[in-house]
Enzyme design. Structure first.
Site, PDB file in Angstrom:
ATOM      1  N   HIS A 195      10.070   6.480  12.283  1.00 57.78           N
ATOM      2  CA  HIS A 195      10.530   5.298  11.544  1.00 57.78           C
ATOM      3  C   HIS A 195      10.102   5.309  10.072  1.00 57.78           C
ATOM      4  CE1 HIS A 195       6.431   3.928  12.351  1.00 57.78           C
ATOM      5  NE2 HIS A 195       6.606   3.009  11.429  1.00 57.78           N
ATOM      6  N   ASP A 196       8.977   5.942   9.760  1.00 64.04           N
ATOM      7  CA  ASP A 196       8.468   5.920   8.387  1.00 64.04           C
ATOM      8  C   ASP A 196       8.690   7.240   7.649  1.00 64.04           C
ATOM      9  OD1 ASP A 196       7.601   3.392   7.852  1.00 64.04           O
ATOM     10  OD2 ASP A 196       5.527   3.721   8.502  1.00 64.04           O
ATOM     11  N   LYS A 199       8.752   7.786   3.869  1.00 65.08           N
ATOM     12  CA  LYS A 199       7.565   7.702   2.993  1.00 65.08           C
ATOM     13  C   LYS A 199       7.311   9.029   2.283  1.00 65.08           C
ATOM     14  CE  LYS A 199       5.172   3.758   4.904  1.00 65.08           C
ATOM     15  NZ  LYS A 199       4.081   3.259   5.736  1.00 65.08           N
TER      16      LYS A 199
HETATM   17 FE   LIG Z   1       7.839   1.237   7.414  1.00 66.38          FE
END
Ligand SMILES: [Fe+2]
Length: 334
Positions: A195-196, A199
């Protein structure tokens, strides 16, 4: 040596078949369906020759019974038929037999049909084994690739080390409680794991900043959702992957980002990840602060039920929270 089971109520046919086949195969003769069933308790043959017309249990009945038992259903069957009726031949094939041999048995026909059927089934089994092995290899490579991507995110910000895997774990558990199938739970686990991923595209100065972000920096941070969806857009194997990444910061009341979606308009996978993500963000210990007591974090989730979070998913998480492993956060202390 291949094993053959011959079932026929005529001793003459059994003896003849035995004589013709015994030099090439390990042959088990059975005078009736019930005798054959006893043999099958101890020996699984590679092929069954089955008389269609027999007293008590006839060939059809035996065949149907065989196909209903998973451990026996793959054994190929050749019917032995006495009449030359077209309908009988059609019935043998429509029942699912590989072939049929007419009686009286002709040596060359018997040997050729048996050999060809065994060859075909050996080939099919080898092919299936190769396919299973390749599928296992692809699955392993797929899981390892997902894990490598997730590790990349956590490595970029070592302070959140393990965040992705914990969010994946919580999301999988929520999905299980919501009644998703095992396969869907696994998919949700992997979607949450990534989900990240966006980043990777956020500058370190923003990602690792301890102080409050400026408005401009916050805008950069928010871009991890759209960057992530862009990174993952070509992975078609996992339906919902981009949705999980793109929408996990949407809020149920419509005040989240990137699109300000609200309620059911937010894909469910993102609503699941949102609860899991926030719970871990609150409870995980960072080098500059100790994680929140899970009980207080759960109260916080409850307080934001229906505003930040989907009410049903919040309730589901509260139901399972006691059984979750949240004790590993100390291990992340740097
Ligand atoms: Fe996030």
């Amino acid at each position: 040596m291949h094993k053959l089971l011959i079932i026929d109520d005529s001793k003459t046919v059994l003896n003849q078949a035995m004589m013709l086949l015994k030099d090439f195969y390990h042959v088990f003769p059975a005078i009736s369906g019930s005798t054959a069933l006893k043999i099958l308790e101890h020996h699984i043959p590679d092929l069954i020759l089955l008389d269609l017309l027999m007293p008590e249990m006839d060939g059809r009945e035996f065949f149907i019974l065989l196909k209903s038992r998973p451990e026996l259903s793959d054994i190929p069957v050749i019917f032995l038929i006495s009449d030359t009726n077209d309908q009988t031949e059609a019935e043998c094939i429509s029942l699912g037999a590989c072939d049929f041999i007419r009686k009286p048995i002709i040596k060359e026909v018997l040997l050729s049909r048996v050999e060809k059927t065994l060859e075909l089934f050996d080939y099919r089994r080898d092919l299936q084994q190769t396919l299973d092995e390749k599928t296992r290899q692809i699955e392993t490579a797929y899981i390892q690739t997902m894990a490598a991507l997730a590790n990349t995110i956590d490595a970029k910000d070592p302070d959140t080390n393990g965040h992705s895997i914990r969010v994946a774990y919580y999301s999988g558990q929520i999905a299980h409680q919501l009644g998703y199938s095992k396969e869907d739970c696994e998919n949700i686990y992997f979607i949450a794991l990534l989900h990240d991923v966006g980043k990777i595209g956020v500058p370190d100065s923003v990602l690792k900043k301890r102080d409050r972000l400026t408005e401009e920096e916050y805008e950069l941070m928010k871009q991890h959702t759209t960057i992530g969806a862009h990174i993952l857009k070509d992975i078609k194997m996992l339906p919902g992957l981009c949705d999980g990444t793109l929408y996990h910061h949407e809020r149920y009341d419509g005040t989240g980002y990137p699109n300000g979606l609200s309620g059911e308009a937010i894909p469910r996978i993102a609503r699941i990840i949102s609860v899991a993500d926030t719970f871990d963000a609150m409870t995980a210990t960072r080098c500059y602060r100790k994680g929140m007591d899970p009980k207080i974090a759960l109260e916080e989730l409850k307080r934001n039920r229906g505003t930040q979070f989907d009410p049903e998913i919040t309730d589901t998480f509260l139901e399972i929270a006691d059984g979750l492993e949240v004790s590993n956060h100390e291990a992340d202390l740097m």
